[in-house]
Design an enzyme around this catalytic site. Structure first.
Site, short mmCIF file in Angstrom:
data_model
loop_
_atom_site.label_atom_id
_atom_site.label_comp_id
_atom_site.label_asym_id
_atom_site.label_seq_id
_atom_site.Cartn_x
_atom_site.Cartn_y
_atom_site.Cartn_z
N ASP A 4 0.85 -1.19 0.00
CA ASP A 4 0.00 0.00 0.00
C ASP A 4 0.89 1.24 0.00
O ASP A 4 1.76 1.39 0.87
CB ASP A 4 -0.90 0.01 1.23
CG ASP A 4 -1.98 -1.07 1.17
OD1 ASP A 4 -2.06 -1.76 0.14
OD2 ASP A 4 -2.73 -1.21 2.16
N ASP B 267 -15.23 -3.01 -1.52
CA ASP B 267 -14.79 -2.70 -0.16
C ASP B 267 -16.03 -2.40 0.66
O ASP B 267 -16.78 -1.46 0.34
CB ASP B 267 -13.86 -1.48 -0.18
CG ASP B 267 -12.69 -1.67 -1.13
OD1 ASP B 267 -12.21 -2.81 -1.27
OD2 ASP B 267 -12.25 -0.68 -1.74
#
Length: 243
Positions: free
Chosen positions: A8, A129
């Site tokens: 990330d 998500d």
């Protein structure tokens, strides 16, 4: 089952967030290319990369870091974060990415996602998500009125390579992954589902492996690898059915 180690990216560095909160970031490495090489050397066959700044900005931000990763390793890389139009999809794929992940735009403009799947077969995944079963968008800052199941079903005939399902409430918390919840989603779909969020130990890998036959084709894990809670060799052995 494929294990996707996560990189990330925030401000060019490799970080992990807690529940998607940019203010709760831990920096684990400042050289994304070197981190990619470490994952390669540990035996992983894919990489999962997220442009966190891009997810909030709605456009690519960490391009230099992503390019460093692609250059550093001869592994397929999937990328999400800030990819909101076909030109950006094409641009990223032209830079050597194996797959792009479309999340927010899947809610905002499903027709665009369908067109991307048509133009780039096998190279587009849909990122779902969810917070309490409802889809979150704009870097998880907003919760939509669509359920994760409904969004997955909406793309059943689109030709997406995979659905990447992240449980936001567990992401980065090391609370453990809810394999049963992911499996229930996967059973409703024909598109392969990749689990994400909360993986904390080898027990989570075993639990996800146990529901592979229900349509769960892979798992994304980050923090547990970075802090040593999850041994790469042991995890890969379980994923391959050798342990």
């Amino acid at each position: 089952m494929i294990i996707y180690p996560a990189i990330d990216l925030k401000d060019g560095a490799c970080v992990r967030l807690v529940q998607g909160d940019m203010d709760r970031a831990t920096v684990f490495a400042d050289d994304p290319g070197a981190q990619a090489a470490r994952f390669r050397d540990q035996g992983f066959a894919w990489l999962h990369v997220v442009d966190l700044n891009g997810a909030f900005a709605g456009r690519p931000v960490n391009a230099a870091a992503v390019e460093a990763i692609v250059k550093a390793v001869d592994l397929p890389v999937q990328l999400g974060g800030g990819i909101r139009d076909l030109a950006t999809v094409e641009d990223w794929l032209s830079r050597g990415l194996a797959r792009v992940i479309l999340g927010t735009i899947a809610v905002r403009d499903p027709a665009l996602v369908r067109e991307a799947c048509r133009l780039f077969p096998g190279k587009v995944a849909v990122g779902i998500d969810a917070r309490d079963g409802m889809v979150a968008v704009e870097g998880w800052a907003e919760t939509s009125t669509m359920s994760a199941v409904d969004l997955g079903l909406a793309f059943e005939d689109a030709g997406a390579a995979a659905i990447i399902y992240t449980d936001i409430g567990r992401d980065g918390t090391l609370q453990g992954h809810d394999a049963e919840q992911t499996a229930r989603l996967a059973e409703r779909l024909t598109t392969p589902v990749i689990a994400s969020g909360g993986v904390a130990s080898i027990d989570d890998i075993r639990a996800i492996k146990a529901v592979e036959h229900r349509g769960v084709a892979g798992v994304v894990t980050g923090r547990a690898l970075y802090d040593g809670r999850l041994d790469p060799a042991a995890a890969l052995a379980v994923a391959a059915g050798r342990a």
